[in-house]
Structure formats: C-alpha cells, structure tokens
Design a protein around this motif. Structure first.
Motif, PDB file in Angstrom:
ATOM      1  N   TYR A   1     -22.580  12.916   5.927  1.00  0.00           N
ATOM      2  CA  TYR A   1     -23.158  13.405   7.174  1.00  0.00           C
ATOM      3  C   TYR A   1     -22.029  13.765   8.141  1.00  0.00           C
ATOM      4  O   TYR A   1     -21.108  12.966   8.362  1.00  0.00           O
ATOM      5  CB  TYR A   1     -24.072  12.354   7.784  1.00  0.00           C
ATOM      6  CG  TYR A   1     -25.398  12.276   7.078  1.00  0.00           C
ATOM      7  CD1 TYR A   1     -25.503  11.772   5.787  1.00  0.00           C
ATOM      8  CD2 TYR A   1     -26.568  12.734   7.698  1.00  0.00           C
ATOM      9  CE1 TYR A   1     -26.718  11.731   5.121  1.00  0.00           C
ATOM     10  CE2 TYR A   1     -27.787  12.686   7.041  1.00  0.00           C
ATOM     11  CZ  TYR A   1     -27.850  12.185   5.762  1.00  0.00           C
ATOM     12  OH  TYR A   1     -29.064  12.139   5.106  1.00  0.00           O
TER      13      TYR A   1
ATOM     14  N   ASP B   1     -31.753  11.628   0.673  1.00  0.00           N
ATOM     15  CA  ASP B   1     -30.965  11.677   1.912  1.00  0.00           C
ATOM     16  C   ASP B   1     -29.487  11.361   1.664  1.00  0.00           C
ATOM     17  O   ASP B   1     -28.666  11.468   2.572  1.00  0.00           O
ATOM     18  CB  ASP B   1     -31.517  10.690   2.940  1.00  0.00           C
ATOM     19  CG  ASP B   1     -32.912  11.047   3.412  1.00  0.00           C
ATOM     20  OD1 ASP B   1     -33.745  10.116   3.541  1.00  0.00           O
ATOM     21  OD2 ASP B   1     -33.180  12.238   3.642  1.00  0.00           O
TER      22      ASP B   1
ATOM     23  N   ARG C   1     -25.502  17.717   6.814  1.00  0.00           N
ATOM     24  CA  ARG C   1     -25.179  16.863   5.675  1.00  0.00           C
ATOM     25  C   ARG C   1     -24.871  17.714   4.461  1.00  0.00           C
ATOM     26  O   ARG C   1     -25.331  18.857   4.355  1.00  0.00           O
ATOM     27  CB  ARG C   1     -26.318  15.881   5.379  1.00  0.00           C
ATOM     28  CG  ARG C   1     -27.604  16.529   4.892  1.00  0.00           C
ATOM     29  CD  ARG C   1     -28.702  15.479   4.783  1.00  0.00           C
ATOM     30  NE  ARG C   1     -29.949  16.066   4.281  1.00  0.00           N
ATOM     31  CZ  ARG C   1     -31.088  15.387   4.189  1.00  0.00           C
ATOM     32  NH1 ARG C   1     -31.159  14.109   4.568  1.00  0.00           N
ATOM     33  NH2 ARG C   1     -32.165  15.987   3.707  1.00  0.00           N
TER      34      ARG C   1
ATOM     35  N   TRP D   1     -26.142  17.345  13.718  1.00  0.00           N
ATOM     36  CA  TRP D   1     -25.815  16.659  12.476  1.00  0.00           C
ATOM     37  C   TRP D   1     -26.141  17.590  11.314  1.00  0.00           C
ATOM     38  O   TRP D   1     -27.224  18.194  11.274  1.00  0.00           O
ATOM     39  CB  TRP D   1     -26.603  15.365  12.337  1.00  0.00           C
ATOM     40  CG  TRP D   1     -26.183  14.302  13.296  1.00  0.00           C
ATOM     41  CD1 TRP D   1     -26.748  14.014  14.506  1.00  0.00           C
ATOM     42  CD2 TRP D   1     -25.111  13.376  13.121  1.00  0.00           C
ATOM     43  NE1 TRP D   1     -26.082  12.983  15.106  1.00  0.00           N
ATOM     44  CE2 TRP D   1     -25.073  12.557  14.280  1.00  0.00           C
ATOM     45  CE3 TRP D   1     -24.176  13.141  12.120  1.00  0.00           C
ATOM     46  CZ2 TRP D   1     -24.144  11.530  14.450  1.00  0.00           C
ATOM     47  CZ3 TRP D   1     -23.252  12.120  12.283  1.00  0.00           C
ATOM     48  CH2 TRP D   1     -23.240  11.332  13.428  1.00  0.00           C
TER      49      TRP D   1
ATOM     50  N   ARG E   1     -23.733  22.703   2.660  1.00  0.00           N
ATOM     51  CA  ARG E   1     -23.974  21.913   3.862  1.00  0.00           C
ATOM     52  C   ARG E   1     -25.283  22.382   4.501  1.00  0.00           C
ATOM     53  O   ARG E   1     -25.511  23.586   4.654  1.00  0.00           O
ATOM     54  CB  ARG E   1     -22.808  22.092   4.836  1.00  0.00           C
ATOM     55  CG  ARG E   1     -22.809  21.120   5.984  1.00  0.00           C
ATOM     56  CD  ARG E   1     -21.479  21.134   6.711  1.00  0.00           C
ATOM     57  NE  ARG E   1     -20.390  20.712   5.838  1.00  0.00           N
ATOM     58  CZ  ARG E   1     -19.163  20.451   6.279  1.00  0.00           C
ATOM     59  NH1 ARG E   1     -18.884  20.562   7.571  1.00  0.00           N
ATOM     60  NH2 ARG E   1     -18.210  20.095   5.440  1.00  0.00           N
TER      61      ARG E   1
END
Length: 126
Positions: free
Chosen positions: A94, A90, A38, A36, A45
């Motif tokens: 994603y 956060d 994000r 993963w 990224r």
C-alpha cells in the motif's frame, strides 16, 4: 520536496483490521489531495481511496467501499486508512500519494500524483 512516510502494515487474518498512516514532511495545501494506492505482485498499481484536503470529501474504489475508511488530520499533515473486514485479495503493498494540483478527473490516476511513500506491506491470510 516532500517525503511521505507510511506505517501500520502487517499480517492479519481474513476478517481482521489494520490502520495505515502516512505523514507528509511538508505542508499539505487546501488544493491538494492525498490518496492510497496498492499494488499486488504481478499486477498494476490500483487506486484505493482519496481525500480532498479542502473539505474532507472522500472517494473509494468499488472493491473497498464499505470496508475501508480514509481520514485526515490536517494539523499533523497525516492521512489514515482504516481497513476492516480484510480479505486475502487485499494483500498488496500500500502506497500513499500526494497530488499538488489535484483535479477530480485524475483523483484515481496514479501518474497524476507528485509524491509517493515507500510503501507498506499488507498481507491477509485466509
């Protein structure tokens, strides 16, 4: 060609939880990893977490360690990201990714990955 399909993003308050899923349309081999990443607006990224398909070994970025958990279901070619105690920082799109020829030194490098999902938005309000 492999398609990665993500789901599970959304809007949540700080301190809340979300679970992301990503399913590969083709096989994921023991030599592969799924990860993963994000990307927040105006930022590059960044690596979040990765899981090794052969033995389930996991790695995390320092910013999510202890709050996020990556897991897999090999029979379903699916990787999950359980995100707890979410923070406004956060907030990002994603992406899941698959690396066919994974080596440890490039687990955290976006350019090493062969396939990417379309991304799912996670927004954490304060």
């Amino acid at each position: 060609q492999v398609e990665l399909v993500e789901s599970g993003g959304g809007l949540v308050q700080a301190g809340g939880s979300l679970r992301l899923s990503c399913t590969a349309s083709g096989p994921v081999y023991r030599s592969n990893v799924m990860a993963w990443f994000r990307q927040a607006p105006g930022k590059e990224r960044e690596f979040v977490s990765v899981i090794r398909w052969s033995d389930g070994r996991t790695y995390y970025s320092d910013s999510v360690k202890g709050r996020f958990t990556i897991s897999k279901d090999s029979a379903k070619n699916t990787v999950y990201l359980q995100m707890n105690n979410l923070k406004p920082d956060d907030t990002a799109v994603y992406y899941c990714a698959l690396d066919r020829g994974a080596i440890l030194s490039t687990y955290r490098v976006a350019s090493a990955y062969d396939y990417w999902g379309q991304g799912t938005q996670v927004t954490v309000s304060s």
